[in-house]
Design an enzyme around this catalytic site. Structure first.
Site, PDB file in Angstrom:
ATOM      1  N   LYS A 151       4.245   6.834  -7.445  1.00 56.60           N
ATOM      2  CA  LYS A 151       4.767   7.222  -6.136  1.00 56.60           C
ATOM      3  C   LYS A 151       5.576   8.503  -6.276  1.00 56.60           C
ATOM      4  CE  LYS A 151       3.161   3.617  -3.890  1.00 56.60           C
ATOM      5  NZ  LYS A 151       2.170   3.720  -2.808  1.00 56.60           N
ATOM      6  N   HIS A 270      -9.805  -1.080  -5.267  1.00 55.09           N
ATOM      7  CA  HIS A 270      -8.822  -0.988  -4.195  1.00 55.09           C
ATOM      8  C   HIS A 270      -9.560  -1.177  -2.874  1.00 55.09           C
ATOM      9  CE1 HIS A 270      -5.655   0.335  -1.545  1.00 55.09           C
ATOM     10  NE2 HIS A 270      -4.817   0.406  -2.566  1.00 55.09           N
ATOM     11  N   GLY A 356       4.121  -3.701  -0.809  1.00 56.70           N
ATOM     12  CA  GLY A 356       5.451  -4.049  -0.333  1.00 56.70           C
ATOM     13  C   GLY A 356       6.191  -5.049  -1.191  1.00 56.70           C
TER      14      GLY A 356
END
Length: 428
Positions: A151, A270, A356
């Protein structure tokens, strides 16, 4: 359109492909008529009588609507295996999830499940590594794997990307993957990123004594370029590739599976974009079907949801996906719209829980999934107040506490990284 497809007394043959559909007829159309059109359109028929469809051919290849429950808006259809190119996922979907989703005669149609016959399963190899092969590759047998996504999602240059991956590895991550929308952008080229990150993964292995896997995204504009990128990774000594299965398409995924076996590379799937057709409970294709197609083709690990994170998915839905990943024989469950499936020895996929997640959720994740899951964190590692290394360490500490049956609060008393994570993410 023929009218003899409703055949409630029919018992599906072992060679039949069976589908369950949710259907909602449009106003003025009865349930049986809608079911008839669905069965015909997904197999041999058209909107009007066809002179070229002989009675003999129709009798041989006609579909059988053997179950119809108007109250539950559910039908099950058995199709002859001769209707399909047995080794082609695109052809199968063109039939049972093609034009029928656009018919005016129904307001909504959803393909809930497909039960694949032995003849079709035999045409596919299934996962090359699968769950047991991944465990052997990583060298971890008795616990969940910990992974992360670099990230921010995009924007880092190749050097910074590799540095974030390295920090994740030394902090305790087993796997580090690209984000799904990072491929070969100007600010972070595929080849430079791959070279630098794999080099630092090797450095982290020597420093930690653990195997470290980098999952570089090979999703590309063409199959040719995707395979070139895969081979580039192979030549660098990589063990893995990742791919965005829905944007890439089923032909690309089947191609990648064939080529990856020759290259000796594991495949991480994914599922981004799947909700375009899986999220609506009344129309489209279920995620259950997507997961089964992934196992059939032979992807080694697949995102299935988290139950506790940010992604949509009820607990029973996520656990149903887990079962399709790992069980050899999945029992039927009418209440969940699940057909019985015998995978006939195809290797299990490694389920991935991602989206999350924070270290504080690890006890719940372990309770829900057990040891056979890859727990994958993004912001839950990189947003740690002490940095990425500490974020990864906090995840490993939370996992160690869960494995030992110790509360996170007690374990945190002697582990500052976890203590800091609890201060940030634990709900008061």
């Amino acid at each position: 359109m023929r009218r003899d497809y409703i055949d409630i007394g029919y018992s599906p043959k072992e060679t039949d492909l069976v589908c369950e559909f949710h259907i909602e007829p449009t106003a003025g159309v009865n349930f049986e008529e809608a079911a008839t059109h669905l069965a015909g359109e997904s197999s041999i028929d058209s909107w009007t009588e066809i002179a070229t469809l002989s009675p003999e051919l129709a009798e041989k290849l006609k579909p059988h609507v053997f179950y119809a429950d108007e109250g539950a808006q559910t039908v099950r259809v058995a199709y002859s295996e001769e209707l399909f190119e047995l080794g082609s996922v695109p052809q199968v979907l063109s039939a049972v999830a093609g034009n029928i989703l656009s018919m005016k005669i129904v307001d909504n149609v959803r393909l809930q499940d497909i039960a694949f016959p032995k003849s079709m399963i035999n045409e596919f190899k299934g996962p090359n590594f699968g769950l047991p092969g991944i465990r052997k590759l990583v060298g971890v047998q008795d616990r969940p794997l910990i992974g992360t996504i670099v990230k921010p999602k995009v924007g880092l240059n190749s050097e910074k990307h590799a540095e974030v991956a390295y920090n994740s590895f030394v902090g305790g991550c087993d796997l580090v993957k690209d984000d799904e929308n990072l491929s070969d952008q100007k600010f972070n080229s595929f080849e430079k990123r791959a070279e630098l990150t794999l080099k630092l993964a090797e450095k982290a292995e020597s420093e930690t004594g653990e195997k470290k896997m980098y999952l570089c995204n090979v999703t590309a504009p063409t199959c040719r370029e995707m395979i070139r990128r895969m081979n580039f990774l192979k030549d660098l000594g990589a063990s893995y590739v990742m791919v965005d299965i829905v944007p890439a398409g089923w032909t690309a995924i089947q191609t990648l599976r064939e080529e990856a076996e020759d290259a000796g590379l594991a495949l991480h799937a994914h599922r981004c974009m799947h909700s375009a057709y899986t999220r609506n409970p009344r129309h489209g294709i279920s995620m259950l079907v997507v997961a089964k197609l992934c196992r059939l083709i032979g992807l080694d690990q697949l995102h299935i949801g988290t139950v506790v994170g940010k992604m949509h998915g009820e607990k029973h839905e996520v656990l149903n996906l887990r079962d399709q990943c790992v069980l050899d024989k999945v029992p039927a469950d009418e209440s969940q719209h699940i057909l019985a499936q015998d995978w006939r020895g195809l290797k299990p996929m490694f389920p991935v829980a991602s989206g999350g997640l924070a270290p504080t959720m690890i006890p719940d994740l372990y309770s829900i999934f057990g040891k056979d899951v890859i727990m994958q964190f993004g912001g839950g590692i990189h947003a740690h107040p002490m940095g990425t290394v500490a974020g990864a360490t906090a995840c490993r500490q939370a996992l160690e506490a869960s494995l030992e049956g110790i509360s996170l609060q007690d374990y945190a008393k002697n582990h500052k990284e976890l203590e800091t994570a609890l201060g940030k993410w634990l709900k008061k």
